[in-house]
Design a protein around this motif. Structure first.
Motif, PDB file in Angstrom:
ATOM      1  N   ALA A 112       0.825  -1.213   0.000  1.00  0.00           N
ATOM      2  CA  ALA A 112       0.000   0.000   0.000  1.00  0.00           C
ATOM      3  C   ALA A 112       0.860   1.264   0.000  1.00  0.00           C
ATOM      4  O   ALA A 112       0.565   2.237  -0.712  1.00  0.00           O
ATOM      5  CB  ALA A 112      -0.929  -0.004   1.214  1.00  0.00           C
ATOM      6  N   LEU A 113       1.934   1.258   0.772  1.00  0.00           N
ATOM      7  CA  LEU A 113       2.794   2.444   0.843  1.00  0.00           C
ATOM      8  C   LEU A 113       3.540   2.652  -0.472  1.00  0.00           C
ATOM      9  O   LEU A 113       3.715   3.797  -0.918  1.00  0.00           O
ATOM     10  CB  LEU A 113       3.780   2.300   1.998  1.00  0.00           C
ATOM     11  CG  LEU A 113       3.165   2.406   3.397  1.00  0.00           C
ATOM     12  CD1 LEU A 113       4.181   2.036   4.463  1.00  0.00           C
ATOM     13  CD2 LEU A 113       2.646   3.826   3.653  1.00  0.00           C
ATOM     14  N   SER A 122       1.134   4.101  -2.896  1.00  0.00           N
ATOM     15  CA  SER A 122       0.912   5.511  -2.566  1.00  0.00           C
ATOM     16  C   SER A 122       2.056   6.377  -3.088  1.00  0.00           C
ATOM     17  O   SER A 122       1.831   7.478  -3.615  1.00  0.00           O
ATOM     18  CB  SER A 122       0.776   5.685  -1.046  1.00  0.00           C
ATOM     19  OG  SER A 122      -0.311   4.947  -0.541  1.00  0.00           O
ATOM     20  N   THR A 167       1.670   6.746  -6.748  1.00  0.00           N
ATOM     21  CA  THR A 167       0.604   7.718  -7.020  1.00  0.00           C
ATOM     22  C   THR A 167       1.126   9.144  -6.894  1.00  0.00           C
ATOM     23  O   THR A 167       0.790  10.021  -7.700  1.00  0.00           O
ATOM     24  CB  THR A 167      -0.560   7.496  -6.035  1.00  0.00           C
ATOM     25  OG1 THR A 167      -1.017   6.156  -6.155  1.00  0.00           O
ATOM     26  CG2 THR A 167      -1.700   8.456  -6.321  1.00  0.00           C
ATOM     27  N   LEU A 168       1.971   9.374  -5.897  1.00  0.00           N
ATOM     28  CA  LEU A 168       2.559  10.711  -5.728  1.00  0.00           C
ATOM     29  C   LEU A 168       3.469  11.049  -6.904  1.00  0.00           C
ATOM     30  O   LEU A 168       3.461  12.189  -7.403  1.00  0.00           O
ATOM     31  CB  LEU A 168       3.343  10.745  -4.418  1.00  0.00           C
ATOM     32  CG  LEU A 168       3.420  12.084  -3.689  1.00  0.00           C
ATOM     33  CD1 LEU A 168       2.030  12.574  -3.316  1.00  0.00           C
ATOM     34  CD2 LEU A 168       4.287  11.952  -2.443  1.00  0.00           C
ATOM     35  N   LEU A 227      -4.851  15.008  -3.842  1.00  0.00           N
ATOM     36  CA  LEU A 227      -4.237  13.814  -3.277  1.00  0.00           C
ATOM     37  C   LEU A 227      -5.285  12.749  -2.955  1.00  0.00           C
ATOM     38  O   LEU A 227      -5.083  11.558  -3.223  1.00  0.00           O
ATOM     39  CB  LEU A 227      -3.440  14.168  -2.020  1.00  0.00           C
ATOM     40  CG  LEU A 227      -2.126  14.918  -2.236  1.00  0.00           C
ATOM     41  CD1 LEU A 227      -1.463  15.223  -0.899  1.00  0.00           C
ATOM     42  CD2 LEU A 227      -1.185  14.119  -3.121  1.00  0.00           C
ATOM     43  N   SER A 228      -6.416  13.175  -2.391  1.00  0.00           N
ATOM     44  CA  SER A 228      -7.472  12.216  -2.057  1.00  0.00           C
ATOM     45  C   SER A 228      -8.028  11.563  -3.316  1.00  0.00           C
ATOM     46  O   SER A 228      -8.222  10.333  -3.365  1.00  0.00           O
ATOM     47  CB  SER A 228      -8.591  12.915  -1.285  1.00  0.00           C
ATOM     48  OG  SER A 228      -8.114  13.485  -0.092  1.00  0.00           O
ATOM     49  N   LEU A 239      -5.332   9.104  -4.803  1.00  0.00           N
ATOM     50  CA  LEU A 239      -5.184   7.866  -4.045  1.00  0.00           C
ATOM     51  C   LEU A 239      -6.421   6.975  -4.194  1.00  0.00           C
ATOM     52  O   LEU A 239      -6.296   5.749  -4.354  1.00  0.00           O
ATOM     53  CB  LEU A 239      -4.934   8.184  -2.574  1.00  0.00           C
ATOM     54  CG  LEU A 239      -3.552   8.782  -2.253  1.00  0.00           C
ATOM     55  CD1 LEU A 239      -3.506   9.287  -0.820  1.00  0.00           C
ATOM     56  CD2 LEU A 239      -2.454   7.750  -2.481  1.00  0.00           C
ATOM     57  N   CYS A 240      -7.607   7.577  -4.134  1.00  0.00           N
ATOM     58  CA  CYS A 240      -8.830   6.786  -4.317  1.00  0.00           C
ATOM     59  C   CYS A 240      -8.883   6.161  -5.710  1.00  0.00           C
ATOM     60  O   CYS A 240      -9.296   5.000  -5.875  1.00  0.00           O
ATOM     61  CB  CYS A 240     -10.061   7.663  -4.088  1.00  0.00           C
ATOM     62  SG  CYS A 240     -10.347   8.096  -2.365  1.00  0.00           S
ATOM     63  N   PHE A 259      -6.069   3.202  -5.830  1.00  0.00           N
ATOM     64  CA  PHE A 259      -6.432   2.008  -5.070  1.00  0.00           C
ATOM     65  C   PHE A 259      -7.741   1.401  -5.577  1.00  0.00           C
ATOM     66  O   PHE A 259      -7.890   0.179  -5.597  1.00  0.00           O
ATOM     67  CB  PHE A 259      -6.547   2.349  -3.585  1.00  0.00           C
ATOM     68  CG  PHE A 259      -5.221   2.430  -2.878  1.00  0.00           C
ATOM     69  CD1 PHE A 259      -4.655   1.308  -2.323  1.00  0.00           C
ATOM     70  CD2 PHE A 259      -4.540   3.635  -2.796  1.00  0.00           C
ATOM     71  CE1 PHE A 259      -3.428   1.375  -1.684  1.00  0.00           C
ATOM     72  CE2 PHE A 259      -3.316   3.726  -2.151  1.00  0.00           C
ATOM     73  CZ  PHE A 259      -2.754   2.589  -1.595  1.00  0.00           C
ATOM     74  N   ALA A 265       7.501  10.362   1.239  1.00  0.00           N
ATOM     75  CA  ALA A 265       7.332   9.235   0.315  1.00  0.00           C
ATOM     76  C   ALA A 265       8.662   8.646  -0.150  1.00  0.00           C
ATOM     77  O   ALA A 265       8.805   7.420  -0.234  1.00  0.00           O
ATOM     78  CB  ALA A 265       6.506   9.684  -0.894  1.00  0.00           C
TER      79      ALA A 265
END
Length: 518
Positions: A105-106, A109, A112-113, A287-288, A291-292, A295, A340
């Motif tokens: 998951a990290l 993330s 994604t960044l 960012l929200s 990430l949504c 995932f 990150a």
């Protein structure tokens, strides 16, 4: 004079000790808080404790090695994770305790960044112009060069690496293609700072090499990530009939999701909204949403569409928000540097287990990296063949187009995360090993060669003398060629040189120099 110098040295030592004590206190409080909240998981031997140790160790070693400009900070972070996994006592307490689900998951993330930053940095107007490069008889030559430099070396290296992987590592075609795209992506985190440092010294400016490479770097990564994501989605697709339509479906879903999300954010937080807190709201929404999207689409089996959707989301927001997107991009860059990046590279390093490495994987991986790198080198020379550059300038550009790091760390473990069968886990471990090997073999030598060969191969342009003409004491509007320019702050330093007006000012917390022709 001796007393003053001694006093200054003593004061510097005191400040350094005070800063170290503050950092140690902060780390102690972080561990105590983690234990109070999570209980046994936050104590030595727990998974949360292991994650915090990896993060803090990577962060601190990155700061300690920061003065060594030729050493990319991501390399010591990677090595810290590797040591905390493979040193006997430390590995048992820290590296082995990392929860694979948390690690996956990290790392997603962090990817994604990376994609969000790349999207915000993309110029959609320039990309739209590139669509017509082949069709027009008179076109933007510089744009065509950027496109060739971004696509030709990447595709050639990915193809060569994929073919070699099927032969040397017994990879199936789709897994070989995934490895090819992983190996082919360059690292802007290594290339861009090195080239900008040369540009500040005046090297390669006249030939436009730093500008061209910096503009092509995000496109190279976008192509690699999109290709990897599509191959990953097809490899793990459960429905056989879906495989035939997988690639166009991933592209359409990624483009559609990203465009809808960007349009929604642009409408809800328009660039005209300059209220206090508007920047923070844009940052949190972006960012929200990113990430949504990442995932959510991965959860339903569309990993390739997830990468493309996040990229398009960032690019669409950059276009919709205009100048208001720059502070958001700066905040995401800061989040990458402080959070990150240390997590990503330490986790990737901790994913490599020495006892699981096979000699044939290491030997085959090195051979793939070397041969595919030579193919990339030749492709760069070919891509620049019609530009009128000197031979040594093409040679340097090919050298600058070799370091790999960020994308390899982000993508290297994704296939292993998706693996369910023993054979897939074996292939995933091999792919991760080659990705880490690619970082170790190309990033440090690449950064060093850029710094050493740049002054030797590139022509230096001396900066013109600037006449100091004083300061602006209040906000001003300067009009030249029917253009109005307003500095962000009230105090800016003005200088003149032949045909230009230079204004030094602060923009987004950085000192900038704006040049206006008149």
């Amino acid at each position: 004079t001796f007393t003053d110098s001694g006093g200054e040295s003593h004061g510097a030592v005191v400040e350094m000790l005070r800063a170290c004590a503050a950092q140690l206190l902060l780390a102690t409080l972080a561990f105590l808080l983690l234990y109070v909240i999570t209980g046994p998981e936050g104590s030595p031997g727990g998974s949360h404790f292991a994650l915090l140790v990896l993060y803090l160790a990577a962060l601190w070693v990155g700061k300690l090695t920061a003065p060594f400009k030729k050493l990319p900070p991501l390399l010591p972070m990677l090595l810290v994770g590797f040591l905390l996994r493979n040193v006997p006592e430390l590995g048992t307490m820290i590296g082995k305790q990392v929860d694979p689900e948390w690690s996956s998951a990290l790392r997603l993330s962090a990817l994604t960044l990376i994609l969000t930053r790349a999207g915000l940095a993309m110029d959609l107007n320039a990309l739209l112009r590139l669509r017509f490069v082949v069709l027009q008889s008179s076109f933007d030559v510089e744009s065509a060069e950027v496109l060739r430099l971004a696509m030709l070396p990447c595709l050639c290296e990915a193809t060569a690496a994929a073919l070699l992987a099927t032969w040397l590592l017994d990879f199936p075609p789709l897994w070989a293609a995934m490895l090819g795209f992983v190996v082919a992506a360059i690292s802007p985190a290594v290339v861009v700072p090195s080239l900008l440092a040369l540009q500040d010294q005046g090297f390669g400016v006249e030939a436009g090499i730093p500008t061209m490479v910096v503009a092509a770097a995000p496109l190279d990564d976008v192509l690699s990530i999109a290709g990897f994501g599509i191959c990953l989605g097809i490899s793990f697709a459960e429905s056989s009939w879906l495989n035939y339509a997988r690639a166009p479906l991933e592209l359409l879903l990624g483009l559609g999701t990203g465009m809808i999300g960007a349009a929604l954010l642009a409408v809800l937080t328009p660039s005209s909204n300059e209220e206090e807190g508007a920047k923070d709201l844009r940052l949190l929404l972006l960012l929200s949403a990113a990430l949504c999207t990442a995932f959510g689409l991965r959860e339903v089996g569309f990993s390739g569409a997830a990468a493309l959707a996040v990229l398009v989301l960032g690019a669409g927001c950059a276009r919709g928000w205009g100048p208001a997107a720059k502070p958001v991009s700066a905040s995401i860059a800061d989040l990458w540097t402080r959070l990150a990046q240390p997590l990503l590279f330490s986790l990737v390093g901790a994913s490599v287990v020495v006892t699981d490495l096979e000699t044939e994987t290491l030997a085959g991986g090195l051979l793939i990296i070397f041969i595919a790198g030579l193919v990339r080198f030749c492709a760069v020379m070919l891509a620049l063949s019609g530009r009128g550059m000197k031979q040594q300038e093409k040679f340097f550009t090919a050298i600058a187009w070799t370091p790999k790091a960020t994308v390899q760390a982000a993508l290297g473990g994704l296939a292993l995360d998706e693996a369910r069968e023993d054979n897939e886990e074996l292939l995933g471990r091999r792919l991760l090993a080659v990705a880490v090997l690619c970082i170790l073999v190309t990033a440090p030598p690449g950064a060093t060669l850029i710094a050493l060969m740049g002054p030797r191969l590139l022509q230096k342009v001396d900066k013109p003398e600037v006449e100091d003409t004083g300061f602006l004491q209040r906000p001003a509007e300067l009009e030249f060629q029917n253009t109005t320019w307003s500095p962000r702050i009230g105090c800016g330093k003005i200088g003149r040189r032949a045909g230009e007006l230079l204004v030094k000012h602060v923009l987004d917390n950085d000192l900038r120099t704006s040049v206006l022709a008149f």
